[in-house]
Design an enzyme around this catalytic site. Structure first.
Site, PDB file in Angstrom:
ATOM      1  N   GLU A 136       0.885  -1.169   0.000  1.00 52.10           N
ATOM      2  CA  GLU A 136       0.000   0.000   0.000  1.00 52.10           C
ATOM      3  C   GLU A 136       0.918   1.213   0.000  1.00 52.10           C
ATOM      4  OE1 GLU A 136      -1.455   3.231   0.955  1.00 52.10           O
ATOM      5  OE2 GLU A 136      -1.868   2.440   2.943  1.00 52.10           O
ATOM      6  N   CYS A 158      -1.959   8.986   2.993  1.00 58.70           N
ATOM      7  CA  CYS A 158      -1.860   8.541   1.604  1.00 58.70           C
ATOM      8  C   CYS A 158      -3.198   8.689   0.884  1.00 58.70           C
ATOM      9  CB  CYS A 158      -1.374   7.102   1.533  1.00 58.70           C
ATOM     10  SG  CYS A 158      -2.355   5.954   2.516  1.00 58.70           S
TER      11      CYS A 158
END
Length: 453
Positions: A229, A263
């Site tokens: 990720e 993010c």
């Protein structure tokens, strides 16, 4: 071997110093994890899941202690640290209630007397985790991993080493066998030998694109599965019928939560030109109302960046964007690790504010001629973590789902992770999924069982 020193980014005071693990100590940790797996995997799913009640209770009883540690180590507002702990409790509840169903054998009708898919744990999983959500990022890998019957090792970001050790202590206090979850205080140059060890069966990383590529290359050499990720520069598409009265606060939070260090934050606001000027003015008004200050103050909504070098990077990205034609509409004051919430306009492709991930409280506002161009701009990205669309025409937004290649598509809501839904990205944002059924299935052996009687 140098020690690890943690430092409060708001006060610049040293918090603690930790001795890094020697190679011999790392070997012992790996051995313990493997030995524990051999017995832990034999525990029933229900027995493993019941321990999640104890984890949630430990988090609840110590929420102020853990929240204070998060804020002191990485600088986020204390109110957001509490919310992070509460989210970890929700994660425990989800897998406690659903683990048995998620991991139950799946019956498949064939010519056999009986055939089904069995879901077995793989072994020991290494996680390399970032500092921006020091509890949540770890728990969202650890809870499904352990509940599936694997053991787990954590290499956390060095600036949140206190959090890393406390998380290990949480699992011990909650009754997990010794070796189920262990923290590794190691250098990056020790990670390769750890992944190479035969006891490590898989690796999960949340972090930068560069780190993801390095980990994937090492793991690939040894045929070990990875889930990555990585970064994102999520778009927030604001169409001409967006309800600004209702959703403007959501849009500001989508950029500024965690002091912009997320993010999945909205990095690029792509606004149709018919409401562009209004949006810029109203968005900026809301940004001005954010309160910067001591992260331990309950009223603070903007803390400091986790390290001064991160502010250096952000400052350079803004300077390069301005040099290329972007304009600072508001903000852009910086003092050490503090970066004032900033609004950039006139942002276009080719600028760092459009092309790159900006990890801090900086909103890039981009003008689109119409709805079609707005979707085109949103998809013009190397990253693919998530996109949010604000509009009253839900049917049209649904029809455009396939135009966006991201791992998430939110309509009239900010992109966020939820234990009930899969989370992950595409393109340079990585691959694989965390959370939900998909997350717990990433690190199990999907075993075909075929029986004739």
């Amino acid at each position: 071997m140098s020690d690890i020193t943690t430092q409060n980014p708001y006060t610049n005071k040293v918090i603690d110093t930790y001795q890094k693990f020697s190679d011999a100590k790392v070997k012992n940790v790996l051995k313990t994890a493997k030995q524990t797996f051999n017995t832990w995997k034999l525990e029933s799913i229900d027995a493993r899941a019941k321990l999640l009640d104890k984890v949630a209770n430990t988090l609840h009883q110590n929420i102020e202690k853990y929240s204070l540690l998060i804020t002191n180590e990485m600088g986020k507002p204390i109110s957001e640290s509490r919310a992070e702990i509460e989210k970890c409790m929700f994660l425990c509840d989800f897998y406690r209630e659903n683990a048995e169903d998620l991991l139950a054998d799946e019956i498949i009708k064939t010519e056999a007397t009986e055939s089904f898919i069995s879901y077995d744990p793989l072994g020991t999983k290494l996680a390399v985790m970032p500092w921006n959500y020091p509890f949540w990022q770890v728990m969202r890998f650890a809870i499904p991993t352990l509940t599936a019957g694997n053991t787990a090792l954590l290499k956390h970001a060095s600036n949140v080493s206190g959090c890393a050790l406390i998380i290990e202590d949480i699992f011990i206090k909650s009754g997990y066998p010794k070796g189920c979850f262990q923290t590794l205080l190691v250098d990056h140059n020790q990670i390769e030998s750890i992944i190479e060890d035969e006891s490590i069966k898989a690796v999960s990383l949340t972090g930068s694109e560069k780190a993801g590529k390095n980990i994937a290359e090492i793991a690939g050499k040894h045929l070990k599965k990875t889930v990555l990720e990585l970064g994102g520069n999520n778009s927030c598409i604001v169409l001409n019928d967006a309800n600004l009265d209702k959703y403007l606060d959501v849009m500001v939070k989508a950029r500024m939560q965690n002091t912009g260090q997320s993010c999945i934050a909205a990095k690029r606001f792509i606004v149709v030109e018919s409401i562009y000027e209004e949006f810029v003015e109203r968005f900026t008004t809301h940004v001005k109302e954010l309160k910067s200050g001591d992260p331990l103050d309950n009223d603070t909504t903007i803390g400091v960046l986790a390290r001064e070098d991160l502010a250096d990077i952000l400052e350079e990205q803004i300077e390069q964007s301005v040099t290329s034609g972007a304009k600072v509409f508001f903000g852009n004051f910086r003092n050490k690790a503090y970066y004032q919430p900033t609004v950039l306009v006139n942002v276009k492709p080719g600028m760092p504010a459009f092309d790159e991930e900006t990890f801090g409280p900086v909103a890039a506002i981009i003008k689109a001629k119409n709805n079609d161009e707005a979707y085109e701009m949103a998809s013009n990205s190397r990253f693919g973590l998530g996109t949010m669309v604000f509009t009253e025409d839900i049917d049209s937004a649904i029809k455009n789902i396939s135009k966006i290649e991201d791992g998430a598509y939110f309509i009239n809501e900010m992109v966020k992770s939820d234990p009930r839904l899969p989370f992950g990205g595409t393109k340079a944002s990585g691959y694989g999924r965390e959370l939900s059924r998909e997350g717990i299935m990433e690190f199990v052996n999907k075993k075909t069982v075929y029986i004739n009687k």
